[in-house]
Design an enzyme around this catalytic site. Structure first.
Site, PDB file in Angstrom:
ATOM      1  N   TYR A  25       0.810  -1.227   0.000  1.00  0.00           N
ATOM      2  CA  TYR A  25       0.000   0.000   0.000  1.00  0.00           C
ATOM      3  C   TYR A  25       0.840   1.273   0.000  1.00  0.00           C
ATOM      4  CZ  TYR A  25       0.838  -0.554   5.055  1.00  0.00           C
ATOM      5  OH  TYR A  25       1.417  -0.729   6.290  1.00  0.00           O
ATOM      6  N   GLY A  70      10.140   6.748   2.030  1.00  0.00           N
ATOM      7  CA  GLY A  70      11.129   5.695   1.917  1.00  0.00           C
ATOM      8  C   GLY A  70      11.599   5.150   3.261  1.00  0.00           C
ATOM      9  N   CYS A 281      -2.627  18.886  11.978  1.00  0.00           N
ATOM     10  CA  CYS A 281      -3.070  19.618  10.781  1.00  0.00           C
ATOM     11  C   CYS A 281      -4.369  19.073  10.214  1.00  0.00           C
ATOM     12  CB  CYS A 281      -1.978  19.604   9.718  1.00  0.00           C
ATOM     13  SG  CYS A 281      -1.464  17.945   9.170  1.00  0.00           S
ATOM     14  N   ASP A 303       3.547  16.186   2.796  1.00  0.00           N
ATOM     15  CA  ASP A 303       4.039  14.837   2.538  1.00  0.00           C
ATOM     16  C   ASP A 303       3.070  14.032   1.674  1.00  0.00           C
ATOM     17  OD1 ASP A 303       5.733  12.603   2.824  1.00  0.00           O
ATOM     18  OD2 ASP A 303       4.519  11.836   4.464  1.00  0.00           O
ATOM     19  N   CYS A 344     -20.445  19.726   5.470  1.00  0.00           N
ATOM     20  CA  CYS A 344     -19.442  19.748   6.532  1.00  0.00           C
ATOM     21  C   CYS A 344     -19.628  20.963   7.434  1.00  0.00           C
ATOM     22  CB  CYS A 344     -18.039  19.766   5.937  1.00  0.00           C
ATOM     23  SG  CYS A 344     -17.587  18.262   5.059  1.00  0.00           S
ATOM     24  N   CYS A 347     -22.160  20.407  10.027  1.00  0.00           N
ATOM     25  CA  CYS A 347     -22.012  19.176  10.801  1.00  0.00           C
ATOM     26  C   CYS A 347     -21.807  19.496  12.283  1.00  0.00           C
ATOM     27  CB  CYS A 347     -20.826  18.371  10.269  1.00  0.00           C
ATOM     28  SG  CYS A 347     -20.516  16.840  11.176  1.00  0.00           S
ATOM     29  N   CYS A 376     -15.623  10.373   5.920  1.00  0.00           N
ATOM     30  CA  CYS A 376     -16.584  11.166   6.692  1.00  0.00           C
ATOM     31  C   CYS A 376     -17.495  10.306   7.556  1.00  0.00           C
ATOM     32  CB  CYS A 376     -17.422  12.032   5.750  1.00  0.00           C
ATOM     33  SG  CYS A 376     -18.781  12.905   6.575  1.00  0.00           S
TER      34      CYS A 376
END
Length: 413
Positions: A25, A70, A281, A303, A344, A347, A376
């Site tokens: 994955y 990596g 974040c 990333d 959203c 919500c 969600c």
């Protein structure tokens, strides 16, 4: 930190996407395609520029030097010894340095473990659960399971009393057995810090067949470059409601017996949200403060977005402070809130989620609006389920007491 420069974290890739494993994955393996004609090893000039500029621009008093891949241990100990020397050379008098590394653990030997201890590294190791679960997808290039090698590395870190945490990816292979996974970490490994990271592999009609084959093995550069695009997911991807059930099952055990002893980052971050804090974040209203440095000096917005459209520039030619504070990066971060669909915004658990990570926002809302997070349903179920105990723990903390007092009343939860 210089005036006007936003607080940020920079994750560095000292060996790029190169890795000794071939986890099925791990779409980051495909990032080799971005640098086909280059060495994946960070050179001395880039290392010096990175450490020097990081020290100049980081908020104090703690500066994190964070290595990932990596597999970052494809670089030798001399490379990391050099990074430590540079940090001491460029460190301001009021700065202290925290060295961290995320590794697959298979290359750890006694000398590496002693090095980590000597220099107070925090080492995170990727483990997906007991042997059969871990070896489902975390394999070497020939398809052999990596469990034994990882366990050897983990035990050496424990023998040398290195600060550690476990990073567990949640996918189709382990999402159905949450308590088996959690109890393995808690009881068999003695892990005190655990991160639970959902695997969501996006694909298009064009790329789904190749993506389903996996990103590891010997396929090399014939892998398609993974990008955050497409509305399909691979068969390894965790289901949304399945992910919610996974978190709920672990939370229900954790809140009854492990609060204050075992730290599960998802739960700690959620408690912060109930206190009005945004400590990660993915649950903050905006993002853009977690950037990544490639082996050659290239800096990307995140990333999860190491792809051409999100390249900010190179710190070897443009000052890091200019890349971090660039208009392009500001727009990237602001888009997290600005692109939230109305579903959203209305919500009741928006405060705990804020749409999670933009990389996962590729399905439609019940009324047909684009931009809903794939996870969600799971997150909404989870945050709704934990509301009452989270309010109790938040109240305890606000009274100057301890969150673990909730365990005294666990029978009422």
């Amino acid at each position: 930190m210089e005036p006007g420069l936003p607080t940020y974290h920079l994750l560095a890739k000292p060996a790029g996407a190169a890795c000794n494993l071939g986890c099925q994955y791990c779409f980051f393996l495909s990032k080799e395609n971005l640098y086909q004609a280059e060495s994946f090893l960070m050179d001395d000039m880039t290392l010096d520029n990175y450490i020097r500029q990081l020290m100049e621009t980081s908020p104090g008093p703690e500066v994190q030097i964070s290595w990932q891949g990596g597999e970052p241990m494809l670089r030798n100990r001399e490379f990391y010894a050099r990074s430590i020397e540079l940090a001491e050379k460029h460190r301001k008098p009021d700065q202290r340095v925290l060295h961290t590394m995320h590794t697959n653990g298979t290359l750890i030997d006694d000398e590496w473990a002693a090095f980590f201890k000597k220099h107070n590294y925090l080492v995170g190791i990727s483990i997906d659960g007991p042997r059969a679960i871990h070896d489902a997808y975390r394999v070497d290039k020939s398809g052999r399971g990596s469990f034994d090698d990882v366990m050897r590395g983990w035990k050496l870190l424990r023998q040398h009393d290195v600060d550690t945490n476990v990073l567990c990816t949640i996918h189709a292979g382990n999402a159905g057995c949450p308590l088996e996974v959690y109890r393995f970490f808690r009881d068999a490994l003695g892990a005190k810090f655990i991160q639970l990271i959902p695997i969501v592999e996006r694909a298009t009609e064009k790329t789904i067949a190749a993506a389903n084959e996996g990103w590891g093995g010997q396929r090399g550069l014939d892998r398609p470059l993974y990008k955050q695009e497409g509305h399909l997911v691979t068969r390894r991807t965790v289901g949304s409601e399945q992910f919610g059930r996974f978190l709920i099952a672990i939370f229900d055990e954790w809140v009854k017996r492990d609060v204050g002893d075992v730290h599960v980052r998802t739960f700690d971050v959620a408690l912060g949200s109930w206190l009005g804090q945004h400590n990660l974040c993915i649950v903050a209203p905006t993002c853009g403060n977690a950037l990544v440095l490639e082996h050659n000096g290239d800096v990307y917005s995140c990333d999860h977005f190491v792809e051409p459209d999100h390249l900010l520039g190179s710190l070897n030619s443009t000052p890091l402070k200019a890349l971090v504070s660039s208009e392009k990066q500001r727009r990237f971060g602001d888009a997290k809130f600005e692109t939230l669909p109305k579903y959203c915004r209305d919500c009741p658990v928006l405060f705990a989620c804020f749409g999670e990570c933009p990389r996962n926002r590729f399905i439609t809302t019940p009324d047909g609006e684009d931009g809903l997070n794939y996870l969600c349903a799971g997150y909404r179920a989870f945050f709704t389920h934990i509301g009452a105990p989270m309010r109790k723990m938040a109240n305890l903390l606000q009274q100057g007491r301890y969150a673990d007092e909730i365990m005294q009343a666990s029978s009422s939860i």
